[in-house]
Design a protein around this motif. Structure first.
Motif, mmCIF file in Angstrom:
data_model
loop_
_atom_site.group_PDB
_atom_site.id
_atom_site.type_symbol
_atom_site.label_atom_id
_atom_site.label_comp_id
_atom_site.label_asym_id
_atom_site.label_seq_id
_atom_site.Cartn_x
_atom_site.Cartn_y
_atom_site.Cartn_z
ATOM 1 N N VAL A 42 3.223 0.957 9.334
ATOM 2 C CA VAL A 42 1.449 -0.139 8.933
ATOM 3 C C VAL A 42 0.438 0.582 9.978
ATOM 4 N N PHE A 43 -0.774 1.743 8.742
ATOM 5 C CA PHE A 43 -1.882 2.084 9.602
ATOM 6 C C PHE A 43 -3.060 1.395 8.922
ATOM 7 N N ILE A 52 0.859 2.240 4.713
ATOM 8 C CA ILE A 52 2.656 2.000 4.807
ATOM 9 C C ILE A 52 2.764 2.914 4.617
ATOM 10 N N LEU A 53 4.300 3.587 5.009
ATOM 11 C CA LEU A 53 5.216 5.060 5.158
ATOM 12 C C LEU A 53 6.154 3.499 4.955
ATOM 13 N N VAL A 71 5.076 -3.326 -3.467
ATOM 14 C CA VAL A 71 4.578 -3.295 -2.108
ATOM 15 C C VAL A 71 2.657 -2.918 -2.106
ATOM 16 N N GLU A 72 2.767 -1.800 -2.488
ATOM 17 C CA GLU A 72 1.343 -1.744 -3.420
ATOM 18 C C GLU A 72 0.279 -2.965 -3.611
ATOM 19 N N GLU A 73 0.878 -3.663 -4.800
ATOM 20 C CA GLU A 73 0.033 -4.403 -5.203
ATOM 21 C C GLU A 73 0.082 -5.460 -4.504
ATOM 22 N N ASP A 83 -8.687 -0.018 0.371
ATOM 23 C CA ASP A 83 -7.601 -0.144 -0.206
ATOM 24 C C ASP A 83 -6.196 0.270 0.489
ATOM 25 N N VAL A 84 -4.746 0.638 -0.754
ATOM 26 C CA VAL A 84 -4.311 0.540 -0.113
ATOM 27 C C VAL A 84 -3.050 1.738 -0.266
ATOM 28 N N GLU A 85 -2.335 2.321 -0.030
ATOM 29 C CA GLU A 85 -1.641 3.110 -0.228
ATOM 30 C C GLU A 85 -0.286 3.405 1.001
ATOM 31 N N VAL A 86 0.730 3.973 -0.557
ATOM 32 C CA VAL A 86 2.010 3.582 0.050
ATOM 33 C C VAL A 86 3.134 5.134 -0.153
ATOM 34 N N GLU A 87 3.089 5.287 1.480
ATOM 35 C CA GLU A 87 4.554 6.741 1.435
ATOM 36 C C GLU A 87 5.405 6.374 1.302
#
Length: 110
Positions: A42-43, A52-53, A71-73, A83-87
């Motif tokens: 988690v960065f 989030i990786l 996870v993103e929501e 902002d949230v990005e899930v990779e």
């Protein structure tokens, strides 16, 4: 704002994100995705954007489309985040070794 305050804020925010992640379960396994070892990192940057990786138990996982969105929501529901990005990654691939002791105990693997 001093760097020390920012470091504390992001550390606290990281803990809040982990608490949210522990409310999300893999539908096939009765253990949350954090204890299952699906969250690799988690960065949080100074702009309060989170990345989030994570991985899935397999590339053919039936929730491959929906779990990252969930996870993103759920993480986006934290007010402090912009902002949230899930990779999703499969490097390294998930194995049972990534599970916490608690998860292994829950699944009868200990």
């Amino acid at each position: 704002m001093s760097e020390e305050i920012t470091a504390i804020d992001t550390a606290e925010l990281g803990e809040k994100i982990v608490r949210v992640l522990k409310t999300i379960y893999d539908p096939e396994i009765p253990v949350d995705i954090y204890e299952l070892g699906l969250i690799y990192d988690v960065f949080i940057n100074e702009d309060y954007d989170a990345k989030i990786l994570m991985t899935l138990t397999s590339p053919n996982c039936p929730v491959a489309e929906t779990l990252p969105v969930e996870v993103e929501e759920k993480v986006k529901s934290l007010d402090a985040l912009k902002d949230v990005e899930v990779e999703i990654t499969f490097d390294p691939p998930w194995t049972q070794e990534l599970m916490s002791e608690e998860a292994k105990l829950e699944l009868g693997l200990l």
